[in-house]
Scaffold this active site. Structure first.
Site, PDB file in Angstrom:
ATOM      1  N   GLU A 290       0.998  -1.351  -0.061  1.00 36.84           N
ATOM      2  CA  GLU A 290       0.004  -0.050  -0.184  1.00 36.84           C
ATOM      3  C   GLU A 290       0.693   1.089   0.099  1.00 36.84           C
ATOM      4  OE1 GLU A 290      -3.367  -2.220   2.738  1.00 36.84           O
ATOM      5  OE2 GLU A 290      -2.116  -0.905   3.508  1.00 36.84           O
ATOM      6  N   PRO A 291       1.554   1.599  -1.160  1.00 39.79           N
ATOM      7  CA  PRO A 291       2.365   2.825  -1.085  1.00 39.79           C
ATOM      8  C   PRO A 291       1.563   4.105  -1.101  1.00 39.79           C
ATOM      9  CG  PRO A 291       2.284   1.883  -3.319  1.00 39.79           C
ATOM     10  CD  PRO A 291       1.821   0.803  -2.204  1.00 39.79           C
ATOM     11  N   GLY A 292       1.550   4.884  -0.399  1.00 46.57           N
ATOM     12  CA  GLY A 292       0.738   6.384  -0.489  1.00 46.57           C
ATOM     13  C   GLY A 292       1.920   7.448  -0.757  1.00 46.57           C
ATOM     14  N   ARG A 293       2.454   7.712   0.318  1.00 47.46           N
ATOM     15  CA  ARG A 293       3.375   8.952   0.232  1.00 47.46           C
ATOM     16  C   ARG A 293       4.367   8.622  -0.821  1.00 47.46           C
ATOM     17  NH1 ARG A 293       5.132  11.275   5.312  1.00 47.46           N
ATOM     18  NH2 ARG A 293       4.233   9.642   6.378  1.00 47.46           N
ATOM     19  N   ARG A 330       1.817  19.426   8.704  1.00 44.53           N
ATOM     20  CA  ARG A 330       3.047  18.349   9.269  1.00 44.53           C
ATOM     21  C   ARG A 330       4.115  19.136   9.906  1.00 44.53           C
ATOM     22  NH1 ARG A 330       5.616  15.867   6.173  1.00 44.53           N
ATOM     23  NH2 ARG A 330       5.857  13.779   7.529  1.00 44.53           N
ATOM     24  N   TYR A 334       4.024  17.046  13.315  1.00 45.47           N
ATOM     25  CA  TYR A 334       5.053  16.230  13.517  1.00 45.47           C
ATOM     26  C   TYR A 334       6.702  16.691  13.454  1.00 45.47           C
ATOM     27  CZ  TYR A 334       1.487  12.955  11.493  1.00 45.47           C
ATOM     28  OH  TYR A 334       0.412  12.343  11.334  1.00 45.47           O
ATOM     29  N   CYS A 361      -2.772  32.513  12.359  1.00 42.44           N
ATOM     30  CA  CYS A 361      -2.780  33.562  13.791  1.00 42.44           C
ATOM     31  C   CYS A 361      -2.181  32.432  14.650  1.00 42.44           C
ATOM     32  CB  CYS A 361      -4.050  34.086  14.108  1.00 42.44           C
ATOM     33  SG  CYS A 361      -3.753  35.420  15.419  1.00 42.44           S
ATOM     34  N   GLU A 362      -1.176  31.835  14.585  1.00 41.12           N
ATOM     35  CA  GLU A 362      -0.466  30.873  15.460  1.00 41.12           C
ATOM     36  C   GLU A 362       1.067  31.093  15.475  1.00 41.12           C
ATOM     37  OE1 GLU A 362      -1.985  28.731  17.678  1.00 41.12           O
ATOM     38  OE2 GLU A 362      -3.604  29.148  17.011  1.00 41.12           O
ATOM     39  N   TYR A 390      -0.172  14.209   2.444  1.00 40.97           N
ATOM     40  CA  TYR A 390      -0.862  14.909   3.716  1.00 40.97           C
ATOM     41  C   TYR A 390      -0.785  16.332   4.003  1.00 40.97           C
ATOM     42  CZ  TYR A 390       0.000   9.859   4.358  1.00 40.97           C
ATOM     43  OH  TYR A 390      -0.333   8.518   4.342  1.00 40.97           O
TER      44      TYR A 390
END
Length: 442
Positions: A290-293, A330, A334, A361-362, A390
């Site tokens: 299941e390759p995604g990235r 991300r 992360y 605003c962070e 993602y």
């Protein structure tokens, strides 16, 4: 700086993607803008698929679509002969709307609702990856009521901690996903479904983590699952026809990352499985991955327009772009690292160190900490690389920022595949307190 796929620098010193200037794309479609190099996606997909074919091994390469889901992306995956991994009713609906071959759709998730499972059963999808005992009982009840059959895999946790970030490690024993392979849960699940009238057990599934840069963890996972397959054969005569080792194949975000080619992951997987079952005269299972990235991650580039700057003497030079954590969460979630370039100044010397900040605003809305770039000016185009996985799929409307547009680029041709949200889109589902249908009791 590492360029990916069809990226290059033209005679004007501008970044090009798929034969088109990134600056031209930014002017044509606006920013922020997700740009996908579809030639690179196809190259990666074919590398996985053709390695299995050359080895003469039955396989399914399923695109893990949580990395990036859209009708156009699903259609591209279908055209490449991929199967599809979906994790929600929304992803399944998108796949159906895209005309995806339903027999190649696999439905994952640790908390599927009755409504989602009914949708999957009514759509006659190829397989449901069962995650827990609650889901087993759901499927037993629903398939009996509807009198329909369904193929399933049991997701198991093999207890392997791949070399990855704690937040994205999903194969260890303490995980919200799957049946534990070592405490009897997997055996209990097997006994519960193996003789069911409507449920057909194909085999097992595992996913050991993400951003994995070697093959050892996959080999160990295969060995652990095959030990259990042999045990089920000995005790019950059951043969697993499918062994799904999931995804997690790493990509290069920065020069520190050293990913392997898709062929190497697949070749080592096949060798490991053949070695283990050959010693026991066990039929070769169909291998699913299941390759995604690894299909879309470094095929995606986000283009931003540079706006304000702020110098904190002796500390940091901030440059702000017209997106941020709303289109790439991300770094905040992360602490993910990215590389970038000024798309209209590719041949300029990098003389200044910047921190790339977003417009949310962070204070934590920083896309890249301390990157060396040419001296920038307002209006320059910043390209952040490897945002294809993602990025858009985790985008939000925080601060009521519209989500960016997405385009596909290949051989000098480009087309929009997801329109940019408008302010009207932001309020489309809002309900006013003024009007007749307030839904309130007086």
């Amino acid at each position: 700086m590492h360029l990916y796929g069809t990226q290059s620098v033209d005679e004007h010193g501008q970044l090009t993607i798929g034969g088109t200037s990134a600056v031209t794309l930014a002017k044509t479609y606006g920013t922020p803008l997700f740009v996908y190099d579809t030639a690179l996606i196809k190259e990666r997909a074919r590398a996985f698929v053709q390695t299995f074919e050359r080895a003469g091994v039955q396989a399914q390469v399923a695109y893990a679509s949580k990395a990036f889901s859209s009708i156009a992306m699903y259609q591209l995956a279908a055209d490449e002969g991929l199967s599809l991994d979906v994790v929600s009713g929304g992803e399944l609906f998108t796949a159906i709307r895209a005309g995806y071959p339903v027999e190649r759709i696999h439905f994952h998730g640790n908390n599927k609702s009755d409504e989602e499972l009914i949708f999957a059963l009514d759509s006659a999808i190829g397989c449901i990856v069962v995650d827990n005992f609650h889901e087993i009982e759901q499927l037993k009840r629903l398939t009996k009521y509807k009198k329909v059959n369904i193929n399933i895999l049991l997701r198991v946790t093999p207890g392997i901690e791949a070399h990855t970030h704690d937040y994205i490690t999903t194969g260890q024993a303490d995980s919200k996903f799957g049946f534990d392979l070592h405490n009897g849960q997997a055996d209990q699940a097997f006994q519960s479904v193996k003789d069911d009238s409507y449920i057909s057990l194909l085999g097992m599934h595992c996913h050991i983590g993400s951003q994995i840069f070697d093959t050892a963890a996959f080999s160990l996972a295969a060995k652990k699952l095959i030990v259990k397959m042999l045990d089920w054969k000995t005790k019950s005569g059951f043969i697993c026809s499918v062994l799904n080792l999931g995804g997690g194949f790493g990509i290069r975000y920065t020069e520190e990352d050293k990913p392997l080619k898709p062929e190497i992951y697949v070749e080592d997987m096949i060798k490991s499985i053949q070695l283990e079952i050959g010693q026991e005269n066990y039929p070769m299972p169909e291998i699913w991955i299941e390759p995604g990235r690894s299909l879309v991650g470094d095929a995606g580039i986000t283009l931003y327009k540079i706006g304000s700057q702020k110098e904190v003497p002796g500390l940091t030079n901030y440059l702000a772009v017209d997106g941020g954590m709303s289109d790439n969460i991300r770094p905040a979630l992360y602490q993910a690292k990215y590389d970038a370039a000024v798309a209209n100044k590719m041949n300029f010397d990098s003389t200044t160190t910047y921190t790339v900040a977003g417009k949310c605003c962070e204070s934590g809305d920083k896309l890249i900490e301390k990157i060396s770039l040419p001296k920038v000016e307002a209006g320059d185009t910043l390209a952040i690389f490897c945002t294809g996985a993602y990025g858009y799929s985790m985008a939000s409307n925080y601060n009521r920022l519209p989500r960016p547009a997405v385009i596909f680029v290949e051989q000098g041709q480009h087309r929009i595949v997801i329109k940019r949200e408008t302010y009207e889109d932001l309020v489309r589902l809002d309900c006013s307190l003024q009007g007749e249908n307030m839904g309130m009791q007086s």
